[in-house]
Write a protein that holds these residues in place. Structure first.
Motif, PDB file in Angstrom:
ATOM      1  N   CYS A  98     -16.129  -9.822 -25.708  1.00 24.14           N
ATOM      2  CA  CYS A  98     -15.870  -8.488 -25.169  1.00 24.14           C
ATOM      3  C   CYS A  98     -14.445  -7.995 -25.377  1.00 24.14           C
ATOM      4  N   VAL A 100     -13.016  -5.247 -25.062  1.00 27.63           N
ATOM      5  CA  VAL A 100     -12.464  -4.404 -24.008  1.00 27.63           C
ATOM      6  C   VAL A 100     -11.990  -5.232 -22.822  1.00 27.63           C
TER       7      VAL A 100
ATOM      8  N   HIS B  12     -12.945  -2.184 -15.563  1.00 26.22           N
ATOM      9  CA  HIS B  12     -13.931  -2.416 -16.602  1.00 26.22           C
ATOM     10  C   HIS B  12     -14.817  -1.186 -16.781  1.00 26.22           C
ATOM     11  N   HIS B  16     -15.048   1.731 -20.015  1.00 26.01           N
ATOM     12  CA  HIS B  16     -16.248   2.122 -20.750  1.00 26.01           C
ATOM     13  C   HIS B  16     -16.442   3.625 -20.680  1.00 26.01           C
ATOM     14  N   HIS B  33     -24.575  -4.218 -16.312  1.00 25.79           N
ATOM     15  CA  HIS B  33     -23.580  -4.513 -17.335  1.00 25.79           C
ATOM     16  C   HIS B  33     -22.471  -5.407 -16.807  1.00 25.79           C
TER      17      HIS B  33
HETATM   18  S1  FES Z   1     -19.063  -5.977 -21.570  1.00 24.32           S
HETATM   19 FE1  FES Z   1     -17.398  -6.316 -22.877  1.00 24.32          FE
HETATM   20  S2  FES Z   1     -16.269  -4.795 -21.935  1.00 24.32           S
HETATM   21 FE2  FES Z   1     -18.034  -4.269 -20.795  1.00 24.32          FE
END
Ligand code: FES
Ligand code: FES
Lengths: 134, 134
Positions: A98, A100, B12, B16, B33
């Motif tokens: 991930c 991010v 987080h 997104h 998520h």
């Molecule tokens: S799952 Fe990788 S940043 Fe949300």
DNA sequence: AAGGCACGCAACACCGTTTGTTACGTGAGC
DNA sequence: GCTCACGTAACAAACGGTGTTGCGTGCCTT
């Protein structure tokens, strides 16, 4: 800051000790004075001993005493002795992938480390002898 | 730092959202998520809404969306939105007397306030749009 | 040498906070 | 009217910190 009380106890005790370094104190004395339990006192003071700030002796006239001159012990030393770092110390965190999340985590811990640095720096400006021990 | 996870979740999620601000997300989506529960999501996101960072809508095509441009929302905004200050917020502390304890407490909180200031300052240097939202 | 004192440490109960879950109410569409 | 999604309360589970008891180990006094 976070879930303290250990720091308070440690600082409080050391401050008193700084006022009369030669005197030996038992965990029972300290506990009563601080309104807590001897074992609790030994727990937190134990950390300070491990860090070389205090020495403890068993036996009849045993107890706790400063291992250094009061002027040489800074608040930062105490803070570091009971290692409750801000940055939640090396935790084996979550998802390694991930992009991010990783970037985010990096940013935040980066800031946190900087801030902790600052904290230590500021704490190191004061020694326990600078806080009147009665 | 302390007993987090809320900050992580908030950051987080916002990251997104910053990647596609127009899209509406449900707490269920987000929860899945992030590997947590919808109610938990609503709880923390609720705080962000109260701070004016997000808006939420009920009904069929409801959900959550940014209330501001991603570039205008800094990490500091998020941190402040869920008010978990470092300095253990105005607690009605212990013994009012005791010169030593008072002096000690003053010293420490003084440093802590300074440090928190620093933290906020550093956090405000980064916006949520600067952390790639996939 | 014996007894007592104070620390060292482990185990456990207790409590407050945080996180997760279930349940029900409310408003906005379809 | 039905469904969807939020808003909120209530409650259970998990966690970490603090207090307590118990026992072992040095060391000093007698
Ligand atoms: S799952 Fe990788 S940043 Fe949300
Ligand atoms: S009682 Fe120890 S400082 Fe006042």
């Amino acid at each position: 800051m976070k879930r303290n009380s250990r720091l308070s106890l440690a600082l409080h005790t050391l401050s008193h000790m700084a006022g009369d370094p030669s005197r030996m104190r038992t965990s029972a004395d300290i506990a009563e004075h601080a309104g807590t339990n001897p074992v609790v006192v030994r727990r937190v003071l134990g950390r300070l001993r491990k860090a070389g700030l205090l020495t403890s002796e068993k036996g009849h006239s045993g107890g706790w005493r400063l291992a250094q001159a009061p002027e040489d012990i800074t608040l930062a030393d105490v803070y570091l002795a009971l290692d409750e770092r801000l940055v939640t110390g090396g935790d084996s965190d979550e998802a390694p992938a991930c992009s991010v999340e990783k970037a985010l985590h990096k940013r935040v811990t980066g800031v946190l480390e900087d801030v902790e640095q600052r904290l230590i720096q500021r704490l190191s400006e004061t020694s326990i002898s600078e806080v009147r021990g009665n």
